[in-house]
Design an enzyme around this catalytic site. Structure first.
Site, PDB file in Angstrom:
ATOM      1  CG  HIS A 256     -19.908 -28.990   5.587  1.00 48.77           C
ATOM      2  ND1 HIS A 256     -20.668 -28.622   4.500  1.00 48.77           N
ATOM      3  CD2 HIS A 256     -20.792 -29.332   6.563  1.00 48.77           C
ATOM      4  CE1 HIS A 256     -21.956 -28.733   4.821  1.00 48.77           C
ATOM      5  NE2 HIS A 256     -22.054 -29.170   6.048  1.00 48.77           N
ATOM      6  CD  GLU A 257     -19.796 -30.983   9.957  1.00 51.47           C
ATOM      7  OE1 GLU A 257     -20.463 -30.287  10.748  1.00 51.47           O
ATOM      8  OE2 GLU A 257     -20.329 -31.654   9.049  1.00 51.47           O
ATOM      9  CG  HIS A 260     -22.525 -26.612  10.198  1.00 54.73           C
ATOM     10  ND1 HIS A 260     -23.733 -26.049   9.864  1.00 54.73           N
ATOM     11  CD2 HIS A 260     -22.362 -27.658   9.346  1.00 54.73           C
ATOM     12  CE1 HIS A 260     -24.279 -26.732   8.859  1.00 54.73           C
ATOM     13  NE2 HIS A 260     -23.460 -27.703   8.525  1.00 54.73           N
ATOM     14  CD  GLU A 286     -25.642 -27.798   4.965  1.00 52.39           C
ATOM     15  OE1 GLU A 286     -25.628 -27.899   6.210  1.00 52.39           O
ATOM     16  OE2 GLU A 286     -24.998 -28.566   4.228  1.00 52.39           O
TER      17      GLU A 286
HETATM   18 ZN    ZN Z   1     -23.928 -29.151   7.077  1.00 52.02          ZN
END
Ligand code: ZN
Length: 491
Positions: A256-257, A260, A286
């Site tokens: 997830h990170e 980003h 996101e």
């Molecule tokens: Zn996030």
């Protein structure tokens, strides 16, 4: 144009200072000795003072007046759009209101943490009343007669409105509630059991980050209580966490990170330390973390590769084949906590918060009635009652620190990810064959070329439209979720 060049030089220095301030924040969560907290507070306040003075610097108004945007190229015009908007925003907020919001939210965060630990909603309500009142005042100043909550959303997702989000979420909600109920009635996959040593988890987590194109030459991974991504351009760092009984927490937090971080790392170098050199909005940000985490890393093809990696990294665990492992990774279970929610239920958590904060800001819901409204809505969508405030209205930090208008960007990011996934699958028809080998390069290159490299060049909506070839809608996400979970649960 001299004024434009001077303004951009000033802006670049401001962005550089802002990156330094961000790195102080990163350090505080990862490396800082515990005894340094008080001094660090002073250091960060001093940096904030410098940044604030630059934001209201009178020279900026002179430059803005002297620059004719129409004479600039597309990139110059986009830079000016962003700079003018930020400057106008700071002019609209009275300095004493900004100072009071900073003071009250810093108190409120502490009181929220204490109230949550004591399961004492009543202790938190007076300070929350204050936060809501001040944020509404700020919203009124920003909205200039328009919708207060729209003005708040605009801080995180420019050009999006509460009415549009409300219509989108209202249409999604019945399909998600129905899918959730159907899935939880069926016999589902087992949870993962076993002990997964930290060193091996972190090694595989690094391998996953590399597989998704995270550039370790321009970033690093450390441990922190809450996973986050920090920085942009040539220095984008992430954090992850480890629980020995739950390696998915570490792996999927990391991916997830990484989503980003790759967005920030992959923005065109020509925009470095300019307003366009950052992700364009929270929703688009996101969308990158979610498509990496869910549509790619939780796909059947990729989890097949991950299953093999796990078998060579860990001793026996009780999953016997790749198909079973795919179900275990995507298992849907009852739970109260948004940040732990699966793909089916996550957006329901977000929509609950969106509707409540919209009502709070519109004056249709009083702070004293917030807990009851939360509990009613939770029971309606999830089918059981909230058992304690830390599992309900006190679970998120956002409202205590004055973040209103932020929650909807989480669900909007999922909607965008659904659209991007549909477009990506069309552009790369054999994607699954590559994902099954742990090779994400076709997907991440497509996302880089069609979205990430452009940074803030276009509005959030136009950014998604440019990548997908059509305006974003919730259809692709809902279709993807229904297809995926009906398959896993044999419905
Ligand atoms: Zn996030």
């Amino acid at each position: 144009m001299a004024a434009f060049d001077d303004l951009m030089a000033f802006q670049k220095e401001t962005e550089a200072l802002s990156q330094v301030a961000g790195r102080l924040g990163w350090d505080q969560e990862t490396m800082m000795p515990r005894g340094a907290a008080a001094q660090r507070g002073e250091e960060m306040a001093a940096m904030e003072g410098v940044l604030h003075a630059r934001r209201i610097e009178p020279k900026v108004a002179d430059w803005l007046a002297a620059i004719d945007d129409a004479s600039l190229d597309q990139v110059g015009q986009a830079q000016m759009r962003d700079i003018r908007k930020s400057f106008a925003r700071t002019q609209k907020i009275p300095a004493d209101l900004a100072a009071e919001i900073a003071k009250v939210t810093s108190q409120a965060q502490g009181q929220w943490a204490e109230a949550r630990a004591n399961q004492d909603v009543a202790a938190f309500l007076p300070v929350l009343e204050n936060v809501v009142r001040l944020k509404r005042e700020e919203g009124q100043a920003l909205a200039e007669g328009g919708d207060v909550y729209d003005a708040m959303i605009d801080d995180y997702e420019p050009d999006m409105t509460a009415a549009e989000l409300g219509a989108m979420f209202d249409a999604m909600r019945p399909r998600l509630v129905a899918l959730r109920a159907a899935v939880l009635e069926a016999e589902g996959p087992k949870p993962l059991n076993g002990r997964f040593p930290e060193v091996a988890q972190l090694a595989l987590s690094n391998k996953l980050a590399a597989a998704f194109g995270y550039d370790f030459n321009h970033g690093r991974i450390d441990k922190a209580v809450h996973p986050f991504s920090s920085g942009s351009g040539q220095d984008v760092r992430i954090t992850t966490r480890v629980a020995v009984d739950d390696p998915f927490n570490c792996f999927y937090s990391t991916v997830h990170e990484v989503g980003h971080a790759c967005y920030e790392q992959n923005i065109d170098n020509a925009y470095l330390l300019t307003p366009l050199g950052r992700g364009v909005s929270m929703g688009v940000h996101e969308s990158q973390s979610r498509i990496y985490e869910n549509q790619l890393a939780r796909s059947e093809a990729f989890t097949g590769w991950l299953f093999d990696q796990m078998r060579s990294s860990f001793d026996e665990f009780d999953v016997s084949n790749a198909r079973e492992f795919y179900g275990t990774v995507n298992r849907v279970a009852n739970g109260y906590i948004r940040t732990e929610a699966d793909e089916v239920q996550y957006n329901l958590h977000v929509m609950l918060r969106f509707d409540l904060e919209r009502a709070l800001m519109g004056g249709d819901l009083a702070v004293k009635d917030l807990e009851a409204a939360w509990n009613d809505r939770f029971a309606a969508d999830f089918g059981y009652a909230v058992d304690k405030p830390s599992n309900g209205v006190l679970q998120d930090v956002h409202w205590s620190v004055g973040l209103f208008g932020y929650f909807p960007t989480y669900a909007l990011g999922n909607v965008y990810a659904g659209c991007l996934n549909a477009a990506l699958r069309k552009a790369v028809p054999n994607l699954d064959a590559q994902l099954a080998q742990g090779d994400t390069s076709a997907a991440t290159t497509w996302l880089k070329d069609n979205l990430q490299t452009h940074g803030g060049l276009r509005s959030p909506r136009k950014t998604i439209e440019h990548a997908c070839g059509q305006a974003p809608t919730s259809g692709p996400l809902l279709d993807y979720l229904e297809l995926k979970f009906k398959d896993i649960y044999g419905l």
